[in-house]
Write a protein that holds these residues in place. Structure first.
Motif, PDB file in Angstrom:
ATOM      1  N   TYR A 103     -59.231 -74.085  -3.957  1.00 56.77           N
ATOM      2  CA  TYR A 103     -58.327 -75.182  -3.615  1.00 56.77           C
ATOM      3  C   TYR A 103     -58.859 -76.470  -4.255  1.00 56.77           C
ATOM      4  N   GLU A 104     -57.965 -77.333  -4.653  1.00 58.70           N
ATOM      5  CA  GLU A 104     -58.334 -78.624  -5.265  1.00 58.70           C
ATOM      6  C   GLU A 104     -59.299 -78.402  -6.435  1.00 58.70           C
ATOM      7  N   GLY A 105     -60.394 -79.147  -6.490  1.00 63.70           N
ATOM      8  CA  GLY A 105     -61.266 -79.088  -7.652  1.00 63.70           C
ATOM      9  C   GLY A 105     -61.848 -77.719  -7.933  1.00 63.70           C
ATOM     10  N   LEU A 111     -57.605 -73.201  14.496  1.00 57.00           N
ATOM     11  CA  LEU A 111     -57.863 -74.626  14.685  1.00 57.00           C
ATOM     12  C   LEU A 111     -58.457 -75.194  13.405  1.00 57.00           C
ATOM     13  N   GLN A 112     -57.769 -76.152  12.844  1.00 57.04           N
ATOM     14  CA  GLN A 112     -58.265 -76.835  11.650  1.00 57.04           C
ATOM     15  C   GLN A 112     -59.068 -78.060  12.104  1.00 57.04           C
ATOM     16  N   ILE A 113     -60.331 -78.090  11.779  1.00 60.10           N
ATOM     17  CA  ILE A 113     -61.161 -79.255  12.113  1.00 60.10           C
ATOM     18  C   ILE A 113     -61.300 -80.103  10.858  1.00 60.10           C
ATOM     19  N   THR A 170     -55.596 -83.630   1.878  1.00 60.27           N
ATOM     20  CA  THR A 170     -55.495 -82.263   1.354  1.00 60.27           C
ATOM     21  C   THR A 170     -55.413 -81.214   2.464  1.00 60.27           C
ATOM     22  N   ILE A 171     -56.130 -81.406   3.550  1.00 60.27           N
ATOM     23  CA  ILE A 171     -56.120 -80.384   4.608  1.00 60.27           C
ATOM     24  C   ILE A 171     -54.874 -80.532   5.485  1.00 60.27           C
ATOM     25  N   ARG A 203     -59.584 -68.410  15.763  1.00 56.00           N
ATOM     26  CA  ARG A 203     -60.213 -68.743  14.489  1.00 56.00           C
ATOM     27  C   ARG A 203     -60.334 -70.261  14.373  1.00 56.00           C
ATOM     28  N   VAL A 204     -61.491 -70.691  13.927  1.00 59.59           N
ATOM     29  CA  VAL A 204     -61.753 -72.127  13.762  1.00 59.59           C
ATOM     30  C   VAL A 204     -62.195 -72.375  12.325  1.00 59.59           C
ATOM     31  N   TRP A 205     -61.487 -73.251  11.648  1.00 63.26           N
ATOM     32  CA  TRP A 205     -61.831 -73.590  10.261  1.00 63.26           C
ATOM     33  C   TRP A 205     -62.283 -75.048  10.209  1.00 63.26           C
ATOM     34  N   LYS A 206     -63.504 -75.245   9.757  1.00 64.37           N
ATOM     35  CA  LYS A 206     -64.050 -76.593   9.630  1.00 64.37           C
ATOM     36  C   LYS A 206     -63.991 -77.017   8.166  1.00 64.37           C
ATOM     37  N   TRP A 207     -63.382 -78.142   7.916  1.00 63.56           N
ATOM     38  CA  TRP A 207     -63.251 -78.637   6.537  1.00 63.56           C
ATOM     39  C   TRP A 207     -64.100 -79.876   6.335  1.00 63.56           C
TER      40      TRP A 207
END
Lengths: 135, 126
Positions: free
Chosen positions: A41-43, B4-6, B21-22, B122-126
């Motif tokens: 994703y992205e870069g 869950l998007q963090i 972006t997220i 499910r937990v996604w940390k960005w």
């Protein structure tokens, strides 16, 4: 059918150690018998850009051959080869819009163009997923 | 499967991208049938502040047509069924606890995050 893992990665090549860590995780997962999906994703779509070129390094006093500068596209080719040899699947998907933004449509063979829907579908079909965001 | 998007990294390339972006990714995956919640942490809690604006960028004779509108983007996620949360202490640290926040955001103390995580397989940390 092997259990699959999905990894999403965002960082552009040659920026930080997270990228190398992801490549090592993919390799370890393939070697341990997992199929792996990667959503770039992205870069991170630049990781598979076909025009990456190794260079000489005058500071190191080495020509291009001796320097053997690491190229992420080569690492992806190696991982695709590892998957083939070991009977595993590596599905490397580039976010298409991210590719277009950057003009990086020339990816190496074995890498495909996709959308966030692919990330969602791959993750649902995987036993686990990992997101590696950028900072 | 609820995810869950963090979101912690905030305002990363938002002028160029005209969005986060997220947040954008979550919109796209929600459109593909995904079920999501979103937890704003760190500087990303600023996305919950009501009425923030950024001017359209001008470089030379080129003028941006659409400046990012992150408040509207997260509100639009809520309209699509995404639950929105912000960490209370992160708001406090930035002097935003008494700011006007999006009506759709649920403020969660940090010590209640484990309970929130339990709600999401499910937990996604960005």
């Amino acid at each position: 059918m092997a259990a699959s893992l999905t990894i999403a990665i965002m960082d552009a090549p040659f920026e930080n150690a997270r990228t190398v860590t992801v490549f090592r995780l993919v390799q370890a997962a393939l070697k341990s018998g997992h199929d792996v999906n990667v959503f770039a994703y992205e870069g991170a779509v630049g990781l598979s850009f076909a025009r990456q070129a190794a260079h000489a390094n005058a500071v190191h006093g080495r020509d291009a051959a001796a320097e053997n500068h690491p190229l992420p596209r080569v690492w992806i080719e190696q991982l695709l080869g590892l998957a083939r040899k070991s009977g595993r699947k590596l599905d490397w998907v580039n976010c298409g819009l991210c590719v277009d933004e950057r003009g990086m449509g020339e990816a190496i063979d074995g890498v495909r163009r996709g959308t966030p829907a692919d990330l969602w579908k791959m993750s649902v079909e995987s036993v686990n997923s990992l997101t590696v965001g950028t900072r | 499967m609820k995810t869950l998007q963090i979101v912690e990294t905030a305002y990363r390339a938002t002028v160029e991208e005209q969005d986060d972006t997220i947040v954008w990714l979550t919109h796209a995956m929600t459109g593909a049938g995904g079920q999501f919640g979103m937890l704003l942490t760190g500087n990303a809690v600023c996305y919950a502040v009501h009425g923030q604006q950024v001017p359209k960028l001008t470089i030379g004779e080129w003028q941006q047509s659409h400046a990012p509108d992150l408040g509207a983007d997260v509100s639009a996620l809520v309209a699509k069924g995404v639950s929105l949360y912000a960490v209370e202490e992160d708001l406090e640290e930035r002097g935003l606890r008494d700011a006007k926040l999006s009506e759709s955001v649920t403020v969660v103390p940090r010590d209640e995050l484990p309970r929130l995580f339990e709600e999401y397989p499910r937990v996604w940390k960005w």
